[in-house]
Design a protein around this motif. Structure first.
Motif, PDB file in Angstrom:
ATOM      1  N   GLY A 255     -58.280 -74.854   3.751  1.00  0.00           N
ATOM      2  CA  GLY A 255     -56.967 -74.316   3.405  1.00  0.00           C
ATOM      3  C   GLY A 255     -57.051 -72.912   2.835  1.00  0.00           C
TER       4      GLY A 255
ATOM      5  N   GLU B 144     -56.286 -69.706   3.735  1.00  0.00           N
ATOM      6  CA  GLU B 144     -55.183 -68.746   3.707  1.00  0.00           C
ATOM      7  C   GLU B 144     -54.088 -69.171   2.736  1.00  0.00           C
ATOM      8  N   GLN B 145     -53.749 -70.454   2.768  1.00  0.00           N
ATOM      9  CA  GLN B 145     -52.708 -70.941   1.856  1.00  0.00           C
ATOM     10  C   GLN B 145     -53.148 -70.813   0.407  1.00  0.00           C
ATOM     11  N   ARG B 146     -54.394 -71.110   0.148  1.00  0.00           N
ATOM     12  CA  ARG B 146     -54.917 -71.016  -1.209  1.00  0.00           C
ATOM     13  C   ARG B 146     -54.946 -69.564  -1.668  1.00  0.00           C
TER      14      ARG B 146
ATOM     15  N   ASP C   5     -52.967 -67.022  -0.712  1.00  0.00           N
ATOM     16  CA  ASP C   5     -51.626 -66.522  -1.008  1.00  0.00           C
ATOM     17  C   ASP C   5     -51.105 -67.082  -2.328  1.00  0.00           C
ATOM     18  N   ALA C   6     -51.339 -68.378  -2.546  1.00  0.00           N
ATOM     19  CA  ALA C   6     -50.877 -69.002  -3.789  1.00  0.00           C
ATOM     20  C   ALA C   6     -51.608 -68.427  -4.994  1.00  0.00           C
TER      21      ALA C   6
ATOM     22  N   ASP D 119     -60.333 -67.590  -4.728  1.00  0.00           N
ATOM     23  CA  ASP D 119     -59.349 -67.807  -3.669  1.00  0.00           C
ATOM     24  C   ASP D 119     -58.542 -66.546  -3.391  1.00  0.00           C
TER      25      ASP D 119
END
Length: 214
Positions: free
Chosen positions: A140, A142-144, A146-147, A211
Motif C-alpha cells: 500500500g 502510494e496510499q500510505r 499520501d496519508a 512512508d
C-alpha cells in the motif's frame, strides 16, 4: 527504580528474565504472568513502568495484550520474539509496543533495553529500525505515502526535523547533539509531535516519516 513485569508462558524463561533483570541495581521485577489474559490485572496490581511481553501465548497472545495496555495509556511494552524480523514483530509495533527483544538477547543488552524503554526511547537499533520500516511499508505504498505526508504537514519545521531523526533511529540524546539543544528540549518537541499526530510510539512515528518520503 524501574518497575518491570514479565509475561511469558514458559516458567523457565520467566525465571531467567527475572534473575537477569533483578541483578541490576535500578530494576525491580514486581510481577509475573503466564498468559496475556492475566496482564490487565497484573498491571493494575503492580503498576510497572515496563512490561516484557512474550508474543506467542495461549488464550490471549502478546499482541492483543499489548494493544489493550497501550490503548489504555498503560506501561511501555517490550515484546519477546524468537526471530529477528518475524511477522509478529510488525503486529506488536502496530499494537503500540515500544520495541522488541530476541529471546537470546545477552543479559547486559536486556537490562539496557529496559532502561531505554523506561526512559521513553524505542528499543531498536538504527539498523533494526530501518529493516522494520522497509518491511512494514512495502504494501500500500502510494496510499500510505499520501496519508503520511498529509499528517506530517501539521508539524513545524523543527518538529519535522526531530521526527526525521527519530526515523533514523537516533535517541533523544543523539538528536539533541545534532540540533545543538538539550535532551529536555528534544523531549518537548517530541511531546508536541506525538500530540499533533495522535501517536505515542517512536517506531510508528519513524514508519510514518519513511512512508512520506517514498
Amino acid at each position: 527504580m524501574i518497575r518491570v513485569c514479565i509475561v511469558d508462558d514458559d516458567a523457565l524463561v520467566r525465571a531467567g528474565l527475572g534473575t537477569i533483570l533483578s541483578s541490576a541495581g535500578d530494576i525491580e521485577v514486581v510481577g509475573q504472568a503466564a498468559n496475556g489474559a492475566e496482564v490487565d490485572e497484573l498491571v493494575r496490581r503492580t503498576r510497572p513502568d515496563v512490561v516484557v511481553m512474550d508474543v506467542r501465548m495461549p488464550q490471549v497472545d502478546g499482541i492483543e495484550a499489548t494493544r489493550r495496555l497501550t490503548s489504555e495509556g498503560g506501561p511501555r511494552v517490550l515484546v519477546l520474539t524468537t526471530f529477528r524480523l518475524d511477522e509478529h514483530v510488525f503486529a506488536a509495533i502496530e499494537a503500540g509496543a515500544s520495541g522488541f527483544l530476541l529471546k537470546d538477547t545477552p543479559p547486559a543488552e536486556l537490562i539496557e533495553a529496559v532502561r531505554v524503554v523506561a526512559a521513553g526511547d524505542a528499543m531498536l537499533s538504527p539498523a533494526h529500525t530501518r529493516a522494520l520500516i522497509e518491511r512494514y511499508a512495502d504494501s500500500g505504498r502510494e496510499q500510505r505515502r499520501d496519508a503520511a505526508r498529509a499528517v506530517l504537514g501539521e508539524l513545524s519545521p523543527r518538529e519535522r526535523e526531530v521526527a526525521d531523526y527519530v526515523a533514523e533511529g537516533l535517541s533523544n540524546a543523539e538528536i539533541g547533539a545534532r540540533l545543538f539543544c538539550s535532551e529536555a528540549t528534544v523531549k518537548t518537541h517530541l511531546t508536541r509531535v506525538f500530540a499533533k499526530l495522535g501517536e505515542t510510539n517512536r517506531v510508528r512515528l519513524a514508519i510514518l516519516v519513511r512512508d512520506a518520503a517514498r
